[in-house]
Write a protein that holds these residues in place. Structure first.
Motif, PDB file in Angstrom:
ATOM      1  N   ASN A 135       0.831  -1.200   0.000  1.00  9.25           N
ATOM      2  CA  ASN A 135       0.000   0.000   0.000  1.00  9.25           C
ATOM      3  C   ASN A 135       0.871   1.258   0.000  1.00  9.25           C
ATOM      4  O   ASN A 135       0.660   2.140   0.813  1.00  9.25           O
ATOM      5  N   HIS A 137       1.898   4.741  -1.077  1.00  3.52           N
ATOM      6  CA  HIS A 137       1.380   5.947  -1.730  1.00  3.52           C
ATOM      7  C   HIS A 137       2.477   6.995  -1.631  1.00  3.52           C
ATOM      8  O   HIS A 137       2.740   7.523  -0.549  1.00  3.52           O
ATOM      9  N   TRP A 167       1.170   6.499   4.822  1.00  7.82           N
ATOM     10  CA  TRP A 167       0.087   5.528   4.924  1.00  7.82           C
ATOM     11  C   TRP A 167      -0.991   6.077   5.835  1.00  7.82           C
ATOM     12  O   TRP A 167      -0.711   6.802   6.765  1.00  7.82           O
ATOM     13  N   ASP A 169      -3.427   3.814   7.431  1.00  5.09           N
ATOM     14  CA  ASP A 169      -4.006   2.482   7.605  1.00  5.09           C
ATOM     15  C   ASP A 169      -4.276   2.115   9.059  1.00  5.09           C
ATOM     16  O   ASP A 169      -4.526   0.955   9.362  1.00  5.09           O
TER      17      ASP A 169
END
Length: 178
Positions: A135, A137, A167, A169
């Motif tokens: 993940n 970014h 992140w 998350d």
């Protein structure tokens, strides 16, 4: 050398070789072990929130040797690399402290960006690292920082990575100030 002397020398050498193989099997010397170099990587590259298509993205993994691969972002700025594991005899060597090193970078308009640099402890997959690398970014305008995040397998030893990626998350992450 007499034939008796040769027999004794060959017997000692043979006994040594057999005992070496037995001890290698018993204690794991020379045994090949699965080493987790990197989970699957999925990410995106943006600049001020806009996708960056065609960016060169590379991954270098080091353990017993250097493993290098590269790809390019698609029209939405996305990229990926497969999970990588190797079999190595290093873990069975006495006193070996070889570490896995993960580097993911990008080259955009001739400029290099560090997307990820991490040296995970051990040779097994780490849950929090896997979550991060699946993940990524990465905005090219975000400053590179050293980031700390929870080590779910060994909570007393947090992970540290250098990255321009961020992140959202729910896993604790602290940015370290220079």
């Amino acid at each position: 050398m007499t034939s008796v002397g040769r027999f004794l020398v060959l017997s000692v050498v043979g006994l040594f070789l057999v005992s070496s193989e037995v001890s290698a099997g018993m204690f794991g010397f020379g045994k090949k072990t699965e080493v987790h170099l990197s989970p699957e990587v999925k990410g995106s590259i943006t600049r001020n929130g806009e996708p960056v298509p065609g960016a060169e993205v590379y991954r270098t993994l080091d353990y017993d040797k250097e493993y290098f691969e590269q790809t390019f972002t698609d029209k939405e700025g996305r990229f990926g690399f497969p999970e990588t594991n190797v079999r190595s005899g290093l873990p069975s060597k006495l006193m070996d402290e070889t570490r896995v090193r993960q580097v993911i970078g990008a080259v955009v308009d001739g400029k290099k960006y560090l997307l990820w640099y991490h040296t995970p402890g051990g040779i097994n997959e780490r849950t929090a690292v896997t979550r991060r690398l699946r993940n990524l970014h990465c905005d090219l305008t975000t400053p590179e920082k050293e980031l700390l995040f929870r080590n779910l397998e060994k909570p007393d030893f947090p992970h540290a990575a250098f990255s321009i990626c961020r992140w959202n998350d729910g896993l604790e992450m602290d940015e370290l100030e220079d």
